[in-house]
Design a protein around this motif. Structure first.
Motif, PDB file in Angstrom:
ATOM      1  N   SER A 110       0.848  -1.202   0.000  1.00  0.00           N
ATOM      2  CA  SER A 110       0.000   0.000   0.000  1.00  0.00           C
ATOM      3  C   SER A 110       0.878   1.244   0.000  1.00  0.00           C
ATOM      4  CB  SER A 110      -0.898   0.055   1.239  1.00  0.00           C
ATOM      5  OG  SER A 110      -1.632  -1.110   1.363  1.00  0.00           O
TER       6      SER A 110
ATOM      7  N   SER B  14       7.028  10.819 -16.856  1.00  0.00           N
ATOM      8  CA  SER B  14       5.667  11.102 -16.370  1.00  0.00           C
ATOM      9  C   SER B  14       4.613  10.380 -17.214  1.00  0.00           C
ATOM     10  CB  SER B  14       5.407  12.606 -16.364  1.00  0.00           C
ATOM     11  OG  SER B  14       5.584  13.119 -17.660  1.00  0.00           O
TER      12      SER B  14
ATOM     13  N   TYR C 214       0.811  -3.548  -5.690  1.00  0.00           N
ATOM     14  CA  TYR C 214       1.975  -4.433  -5.752  1.00  0.00           C
ATOM     15  C   TYR C 214       1.876  -5.698  -4.908  1.00  0.00           C
ATOM     16  CZ  TYR C 214       4.294  -0.730  -8.284  1.00  0.00           C
ATOM     17  OH  TYR C 214       4.614   0.196  -9.232  1.00  0.00           O
TER      18      TYR C 214
ATOM     19  N   LYS D  88       4.862   9.712  -9.895  1.00  0.00           N
ATOM     20  CA  LYS D  88       4.195  10.095 -11.150  1.00  0.00           C
ATOM     21  C   LYS D  88       3.722  11.552 -11.079  1.00  0.00           C
ATOM     22  CE  LYS D  88       1.430   6.335 -11.439  1.00  0.00           C
ATOM     23  NZ  LYS D  88       0.547   5.284 -11.980  1.00  0.00           N
TER      24      LYS D  88
ATOM     25  N   VAL E  29       4.770   5.316  -5.596  1.00  0.00           N
ATOM     26  CA  VAL E  29       4.776   5.356  -7.068  1.00  0.00           C
ATOM     27  C   VAL E  29       3.823   6.455  -7.562  1.00  0.00           C
ATOM     28  CG1 VAL E  29       4.156   4.065  -9.159  1.00  0.00           C
ATOM     29  CG2 VAL E  29       5.491   2.956  -7.363  1.00  0.00           C
ATOM     30  N   SER E  30       2.686   6.582  -6.902  1.00  0.00           N
ATOM     31  CA  SER E  30       1.728   7.632  -7.268  1.00  0.00           C
ATOM     32  C   SER E  30       2.368   9.018  -7.085  1.00  0.00           C
ATOM     33  CB  SER E  30       0.488   7.475  -6.374  1.00  0.00           C
ATOM     34  OG  SER E  30      -0.365   8.555  -6.557  1.00  0.00           O
TER      35      SER E  30
ATOM     36  N   LEU F 153       4.033   1.380  -0.900  1.00  0.00           N
ATOM     37  CA  LEU F 153       4.801   1.395  -2.149  1.00  0.00           C
ATOM     38  C   LEU F 153       3.947   1.979  -3.290  1.00  0.00           C
ATOM     39  CD1 LEU F 153       7.633   0.441  -2.981  1.00  0.00           C
ATOM     40  CD2 LEU F 153       6.593  -1.689  -3.724  1.00  0.00           C
ATOM     41  N   GLY F 154       2.675   1.597  -3.320  1.00  0.00           N
ATOM     42  CA  GLY F 154       1.754   2.139  -4.325  1.00  0.00           C
ATOM     43  C   GLY F 154       1.632   3.648  -4.188  1.00  0.00           C
TER      44      GLY F 154
ATOM     45  N   MET G  27       6.740  13.874 -11.287  1.00  0.00           N
ATOM     46  CA  MET G  27       7.252  13.924 -12.662  1.00  0.00           C
ATOM     47  C   MET G  27       6.352  14.770 -13.556  1.00  0.00           C
ATOM     48  SD  MET G  27       8.775  10.144 -13.426  1.00  0.00           S
ATOM     49  CE  MET G  27      10.536   9.864 -13.191  1.00  0.00           C
ATOM     50  N   SER G  28       5.066  14.748 -13.285  1.00  0.00           N
ATOM     51  CA  SER G  28       4.135  15.568 -14.080  1.00  0.00           C
ATOM     52  C   SER G  28       4.381  17.054 -13.826  1.00  0.00           C
ATOM     53  CB  SER G  28       2.683  15.198 -13.762  1.00  0.00           C
ATOM     54  OG  SER G  28       2.296  15.725 -12.510  1.00  0.00           O
TER      55      SER G  28
ATOM     56  N   GLU H  13      -0.041   0.745  -9.307  1.00  0.00           N
ATOM     57  CA  GLU H  13       0.109   1.148  -7.907  1.00  0.00           C
ATOM     58  C   GLU H  13      -0.396   0.049  -6.966  1.00  0.00           C
ATOM     59  OE1 GLU H  13      -1.619   5.076  -7.509  1.00  0.00           O
ATOM     60  OE2 GLU H  13      -0.608   5.716  -9.352  1.00  0.00           O
TER      61      GLU H  13
ATOM     62  N   LYS I 155      -7.042  -5.664   4.350  1.00  0.00           N
ATOM     63  CA  LYS I 155      -7.715  -4.895   3.291  1.00  0.00           C
ATOM     64  C   LYS I 155      -8.819  -5.652   2.571  1.00  0.00           C
ATOM     65  CE  LYS I 155      -5.117  -2.140   0.528  1.00  0.00           C
ATOM     66  NZ  LYS I 155      -3.945  -1.702  -0.271  1.00  0.00           N
TER      67      LYS I 155
END
Lengths: 108, 193
Positions: free
Chosen positions: A56, B154, B162, A66, A62-63, A58-59, A69-70, B160, B67
């Motif tokens: 969770s 990007s 994993y 992103k 990554v979000s 890690l997700g 980077m945007s 997201e 979860k």
């Protein structure tokens, strides 16, 4: 749950939680998005106080990458313990994030 | 039974069950308890890397329980034998969700026999795909397909989610089994030693 330190060319974000898991992932993401919206798009996340990371969290990371980077930014990570380092290597997150052993003087 | 640090190849099977309350606050103490159990029976440094892999698998199984299981309790069973460490998460909560995947009709457990051998794409991004291979009416095996990672930008498509990918990557075999008679769901990971 985070502590920030302005560095030369980047913002160091220290995670103030031992368990980087589903309980703190959403809050971490919200706080990091706020920092990026405030103009801090180049961020280094320190895991020096973290014992473990779950998917969770890690997700969320990554979000955040992103999103940074945007905004022409980047997110790197530092101070991963042996288990977290193993996690980043095995699922190749070390190719997605820049991984540092110690905080660099300048973000390169 | 305590074993000499290098006697794994000749040891008999050791099994222990741990009860998880599906409360995230209980995750870390239970994780440490199970890791201590593994270290007692696999004390040699040569198993340190395997135990680190088990730790991450356990983190994901416990997270998954909190979860997704929709059950009050989960049983984590750990079995050590001469060949492998087998970790199984069992509950009587929600069955593994296999609906709404591209080009697939809604699937329900037990699966229809005609689907045995088929491969369902669970996740897809620029660096890997995760598949569920239907092995029987009640069993799917998870497998990963990886692609080289070029520059991440990007516009890169990165997933997201994993949890399943980590368990598949950290084990030698990872499967889900549904028992229609007992309504038991089991995720099992096998880590060869």
């Amino acid at each position: 749950m985070i502590e920030t330190h302005a560095k030369n060319g980047y913002l160091l974000v220290k995670i103030k939680a031992k368990e980087a898991n589903l309980d703190v992932a959403d809050l971490f993401k919200t706080k990091m998005y706020e920092l990026i919206d405030q103009g801090n798009a180049t961020l280094m996340v320190s895991f020096s106080e973290v014992a473990y990371v779950d998917s969770s969290f890690l997700g969320a990371l990554v979000s955040i990458l992103k999103y940074a980077m945007s905004k022409q930014g980047d997110v790197s990570v530092v101070d991963l313990n042996k288990d977290i380092n193993n996690l980043f290597s095995l699922i190749r997150m070390n190719k997605v994030f820049k991984v540092y052993n110690t905080e660099p003087d300048v973000f390169a | 039974m305590f074993l000499h640090k290098d006697t794994l190849a000749t040891m008999t099977e050791i099994k222990k069950e741990f009860i998880f309350s599906n409360d995230s606050l209980a995750m870390y103490p239970l994780l440490n308890e199970i890791i201590s159990f593994l270290k007692i029976h696999l004390p040699s440094e040569q198993y340190a890397f395997k135990i680190s892999n088990c730790k991450q698998i356990l983190i994901e199984l416990l997270t998954n329980a909190v979860k997704h299981s929709h059950a009050d309790t989960t049983v984590i069973s750990v079995c050590i034998n001469g060949r492998a460490i087998e970790i199984t998460k069992s509950d009587k909560g929600r069955k593994f969700y296999l609906n709404n995947y591209t080009s697939w009709p809604p699937l329900s457990w037990p699966l229809e026999k005609k689907y045995i051998g088929e491969k369902i794409k669970i996740y897809e991004d620029d660096i890997s795909n995760l598949y569920a291979i239907i092995k029987s009416e009640n069993r799917i095996v998870f497998e990963i397909e990886e692609y080289p990672i070029t520059k991440v930008t990007s516009s890169s498509n990165l997933l997201e989610h994993y949890g399943l990918l980590i368990m598949a990557k950290f084990s030698n075999e990872f499967f889900y089994l549904y028992n229609p008679e007992t309504n038991l769901n089991q995720f099992t990971t096998i880590i060869n030693v």
